[in-house]
Design a protein around this motif. Structure first.
Motif, PDB file in Angstrom:
ATOM      1  N   TRP A   1      -2.046   4.187   2.933  1.00  0.00           N
ATOM      2  CA  TRP A   1      -2.669   3.139   3.739  1.00  0.00           C
ATOM      3  C   TRP A   1      -3.830   3.690   4.571  1.00  0.00           C
ATOM      4  CZ3 TRP A   1      -0.800  -0.295   0.998  1.00  0.00           C
ATOM      5  CH2 TRP A   1       0.554  -0.316   0.629  1.00  0.00           C
ATOM      6  N   THR A   2      -4.851   2.857   4.757  1.00  0.00           N
ATOM      7  CA  THR A   2      -6.016   3.203   5.575  1.00  0.00           C
ATOM      8  C   THR A   2      -5.852   2.609   6.971  1.00  0.00           C
ATOM      9  OG1 THR A   2      -7.291   1.205   5.051  1.00  0.00           O
ATOM     10  CG2 THR A   2      -7.418   3.030   3.469  1.00  0.00           C
ATOM     11  N   GLY A   3      -6.882   2.779   7.791  1.00  0.00           N
ATOM     12  CA  GLY A   3      -6.846   2.223   9.144  1.00  0.00           C
ATOM     13  C   GLY A   3      -6.886   0.714   9.179  1.00  0.00           C
ATOM     14  N   TRP A   4      -7.192   0.071   8.038  1.00  0.00           N
ATOM     15  CA  TRP A   4      -7.202  -1.387   7.972  1.00  0.00           C
ATOM     16  C   TRP A   4      -5.807  -1.963   7.707  1.00  0.00           C
ATOM     17  CZ3 TRP A   4     -11.453  -3.933   9.417  1.00  0.00           C
ATOM     18  CH2 TRP A   4     -12.676  -3.298   9.332  1.00  0.00           C
ATOM     19  N   ALA A   5      -4.832  -1.111   7.443  1.00  0.00           N
ATOM     20  CA  ALA A   5      -3.490  -1.590   7.080  1.00  0.00           C
ATOM     21  C   ALA A   5      -2.792  -2.242   8.270  1.00  0.00           C
ATOM     22  CB  ALA A   5      -2.645  -0.441   6.547  1.00  0.00           C
ATOM     23  N   GLY A   6      -1.963  -3.250   7.969  1.00  0.00           N
ATOM     24  CA  GLY A   6      -1.177  -3.915   8.993  1.00  0.00           C
ATOM     25  C   GLY A   6      -0.015  -3.050   9.464  1.00  0.00           C
TER      26      GLY A   6
ATOM     27  N   GLU B   1       3.199  -3.431   9.297  1.00  0.00           N
ATOM     28  CA  GLU B   1       4.312  -3.257   8.360  1.00  0.00           C
ATOM     29  C   GLU B   1       4.047  -2.098   7.411  1.00  0.00           C
ATOM     30  OE1 GLU B   1       2.775  -6.042   8.956  1.00  0.00           O
ATOM     31  OE2 GLU B   1       4.218  -7.622   9.496  1.00  0.00           O
ATOM     32  N   LYS B   2       2.826  -2.004   6.892  1.00  0.00           N
ATOM     33  CA  LYS B   2       2.498  -0.919   5.970  1.00  0.00           C
ATOM     34  C   LYS B   2       2.418   0.420   6.701  1.00  0.00           C
ATOM     35  CE  LYS B   2       0.163  -3.781   2.515  1.00  0.00           C
ATOM     36  NZ  LYS B   2      -1.086  -4.080   1.765  1.00  0.00           N
ATOM     37  N   GLU B   3       1.833   0.431   7.886  1.00  0.00           N
ATOM     38  CA  GLU B   3       1.748   1.667   8.649  1.00  0.00           C
ATOM     39  C   GLU B   3       3.137   2.218   8.959  1.00  0.00           C
ATOM     40  OE1 GLU B   3      -0.516   0.966  12.147  1.00  0.00           O
ATOM     41  OE2 GLU B   3      -2.436   1.361  11.172  1.00  0.00           O
ATOM     42  N   LYS B   4       4.047   1.332   9.332  1.00  0.00           N
ATOM     43  CA  LYS B   4       5.410   1.745   9.674  1.00  0.00           C
ATOM     44  C   LYS B   4       6.144   2.287   8.452  1.00  0.00           C
ATOM     45  CE  LYS B   4       9.678   0.057  11.823  1.00  0.00           C
ATOM     46  NZ  LYS B   4      10.349  -1.116  12.455  1.00  0.00           N
ATOM     47  N   ALA B   5       5.946   1.661   7.283  1.00  0.00           N
ATOM     48  CA  ALA B   5       6.649   2.075   6.073  1.00  0.00           C
ATOM     49  C   ALA B   5       6.105   3.384   5.508  1.00  0.00           C
ATOM     50  CB  ALA B   5       6.560   0.977   5.012  1.00  0.00           C
ATOM     51  N   GLY B   6       4.800   3.669   5.748  1.00  0.00           N
ATOM     52  CA  GLY B   6       4.206   4.887   5.232  1.00  0.00           C
ATOM     53  C   GLY B   6       3.854   4.776   3.756  1.00  0.00           C
ATOM     54  N   PRO B   7       3.365   5.867   3.150  1.00  0.00           N
ATOM     55  CA  PRO B   7       2.961   5.851   1.738  1.00  0.00           C
ATOM     56  C   PRO B   7       4.118   5.439   0.830  1.00  0.00           C
ATOM     57  CG  PRO B   7       2.190   7.845   2.833  1.00  0.00           C
ATOM     58  CD  PRO B   7       3.126   7.169   3.783  1.00  0.00           C
ATOM     59  N   GLN B   8       3.770   4.781  -0.274  1.00  0.00           N
ATOM     60  CA  GLN B   8       4.758   4.308  -1.228  1.00  0.00           C
ATOM     61  C   GLN B   8       4.481   4.931  -2.606  1.00  0.00           C
ATOM     62  OE1 GLN B   8       7.285   1.821  -0.212  1.00  0.00           O
ATOM     63  NE2 GLN B   8       6.465   2.701   1.688  1.00  0.00           N
ATOM     64  N   GLU B   9       5.551   5.253  -3.346  1.00  0.00           N
ATOM     65  CA  GLU B   9       5.409   5.796  -4.694  1.00  0.00           C
ATOM     66  C   GLU B   9       6.289   5.022  -5.662  1.00  0.00           C
ATOM     67  OE1 GLU B   9       4.012  10.451  -4.266  1.00  0.00           O
ATOM     68  OE2 GLU B   9       5.950   9.962  -5.178  1.00  0.00           O
ATOM     69  N   TYR B  10       5.750   4.757  -6.853  1.00  0.00           N
ATOM     70  CA  TYR B  10       6.477   4.011  -7.870  1.00  0.00           C
ATOM     71  C   TYR B  10       6.303   4.708  -9.218  1.00  0.00           C
ATOM     72  CZ  TYR B  10       6.080   0.492  -4.208  1.00  0.00           C
ATOM     73  OH  TYR B  10       6.125  -0.170  -3.000  1.00  0.00           O
ATOM     74  N   PRO B  11       7.404   5.213  -9.806  1.00  0.00           N
ATOM     75  CA  PRO B  11       7.303   5.802 -11.140  1.00  0.00           C
ATOM     76  C   PRO B  11       6.849   4.751 -12.158  1.00  0.00           C
ATOM     77  CG  PRO B  11       9.394   6.365 -10.089  1.00  0.00           C
ATOM     78  CD  PRO B  11       8.762   5.305  -9.249  1.00  0.00           C
ATOM     79  N   LEU B  12       6.095   5.174 -13.142  1.00  0.00           N
ATOM     80  CA  LEU B  12       5.620   4.246 -14.171  1.00  0.00           C
ATOM     81  C   LEU B  12       6.786   3.546 -14.844  1.00  0.00           C
ATOM     82  CD1 LEU B  12       3.103   3.218 -15.732  1.00  0.00           C
ATOM     83  CD2 LEU B  12       3.501   5.081 -17.361  1.00  0.00           C
TER      84      LEU B  12
ATOM     85  N   LYS C   1       1.216  -7.599   3.955  1.00  0.00           N
ATOM     86  CA  LYS C   1       2.557  -7.101   4.261  1.00  0.00           C
ATOM     87  C   LYS C   1       3.260  -6.493   3.049  1.00  0.00           C
ATOM     88  CE  LYS C   1       3.354 -10.533   7.917  1.00  0.00           C
ATOM     89  NZ  LYS C   1       4.248 -11.618   8.409  1.00  0.00           N
ATOM     90  N   ASP C   2       2.712  -6.698   1.884  1.00  0.00           N
ATOM     91  CA  ASP C   2       3.374  -6.288   0.642  1.00  0.00           C
ATOM     92  C   ASP C   2       3.178  -4.796   0.406  1.00  0.00           C
ATOM     93  OD1 ASP C   2       4.362  -5.977  -1.927  1.00  0.00           O
ATOM     94  OD2 ASP C   2       3.479  -7.840  -2.672  1.00  0.00           O
ATOM     95  N   LEU C   3       4.268  -4.044   0.362  1.00  0.00           N
ATOM     96  CA  LEU C   3       4.208  -2.595   0.192  1.00  0.00           C
ATOM     97  C   LEU C   3       3.873  -2.182  -1.237  1.00  0.00           C
ATOM     98  CD1 LEU C   3       7.284  -1.472   2.329  1.00  0.00           C
ATOM     99  CD2 LEU C   3       4.881  -1.678   3.012  1.00  0.00           C
ATOM    100  N   ARG C   4       3.790  -3.139  -2.143  1.00  0.00           N
ATOM    101  CA  ARG C   4       3.415  -2.844  -3.527  1.00  0.00           C
ATOM    102  C   ARG C   4       1.972  -3.258  -3.799  1.00  0.00           C
ATOM    103  NH1 ARG C   4       8.345  -5.543  -3.471  1.00  0.00           N
ATOM    104  NH2 ARG C   4       7.251  -7.484  -3.975  1.00  0.00           N
TER     105      ARG C   4
END
Length: 284
Positions: A150-155, A157-168, A202-205
């Motif tokens: 997430w960048t400084g423009w993130a809301g 919810e995203k800032e609190k959750a932190g980076p997200q990773e999803y296996p293919l 708000k969507d972490l995906r």
């Protein structure tokens, strides 16, 4: 050989391959600059048109579904100047653009090229690793997993959750939409067992961008992921009948004569094109 070169870029067609090169002007869109030169085989092309406008118009290429991951993921929503398959043509080159479109259309018909879906990609898929930043996040894909930072423009919810990773292997799809009106542009990844779709901010995906935060080359990340997901086999499409091919060649010969008389084609270009069409007419 048919070619048109304008400030927006150049298209060259040799009867088997269409070479699409973006212009070198600094104003060329980021996505087109990042994508660079594209080689489009004849069998990947569903059609081509020239769309006139007050100051000239656009050459527009349509690709068969399943032939190109980028075309499939943007689903016709990518507009000029970002669309690599549209070429802005000034008024002084309208005649050349119309001739260019006719040349490809007639070659498609003469070669009985199907316009239906493909069962495999015919254009090179985006290389990995690939990344793009837009709006509230950066999407990174290494061929095995997607990571969202997430960048400084993130809301909040995203800032609190932190980076997200999803296996293919956990992804079931990817969606890309441009920013339109007051709606956010989005790059969204569909995940196995996901719940209801949330608002983009708000969507972490999802990476999202608003009216002042452009999508950049996020569509290339979406295309790279889509190209590596399982795909369904397309249904076959019937080929044009022989009479249609014969009529198309005759029409093309008449058009070539008119273009030569009007000065669009030189004597050499007219002779070369005429010989090629006559050879096609003599083919069984």
């Amino acid at each position: 050989m048919a070619e048109i070169a304008v400030p927006d870029g150049s298209w060259t067609f040799d009867g088997e391959m269409l070479r699409v090169v973006p212009g070198s002007d600094k104003d060329v869109d980021e996505l087109r600059r990042t994508l660079g030169e594209v080689s489009v085989p004849l069998e990947a092309i569903a059609g081509v048109t020239f769309e006139p406008a007050r100051k000239g118009g656009h050459l527009r290429l349509r690709l068969r579904k399943g032939a190109d991951a980028l075309s499939d993921v943007v689903a016709g929503t990518l507009m000029p100047p970002a669309d690599p398959y549209r070429l802005a043509v000034p008024k002084t080159r309208v005649g050349a653009a119309e001739y260019f479109a006719d040349e490809i259309r007639d070659t498609l018909l003469v070669n009985r090229t199907p316009a239906g879906p493909c069962d495999g990609y015919l254009l090179r898929v985006p290389d990995v690793p690939v990344s793009a930043t837009a709006g509230d996040g950066t999407a990174l894909f290494d061929g095995e997993r997607v990571r969202l930072e997430w960048t400084g423009w993130a809301g909040s919810e995203k800032e609190k959750a932190g980076p997200q990773e999803y296996p293919l292997s956990d992804l079931t799809g990817v969606e890309w939409k441009p920013q339109t009106g007051m709606s956010y542009g989005t790059l969204r990844f569909r995940v196995k067992g996901e719940g209801p779709v949330q608002q983009p901010q708000k969507d972490l995906r999802c990476v999202s961008w608003g009216i002042q935060r452009f999508g950049g080359s996020t569509a290339l990340v979406a295309a790279a992921v889509l190209a590596r997901l399982p795909r369904e086999a397309p249904e076959p499409l019937a080929l044009p009948v022989a009479d249609d091919v014969h009529d198309a060649v005759l029409r093309r010969l008449a058009e070539l004569g008119r273009l030569h008389q009007s000065g669009v084609l030189t004597d050499e270009e007219f002779a070369t094109a005429k010989q090629a069409m006559i050879r096609r007419l003599q083919e069984p």
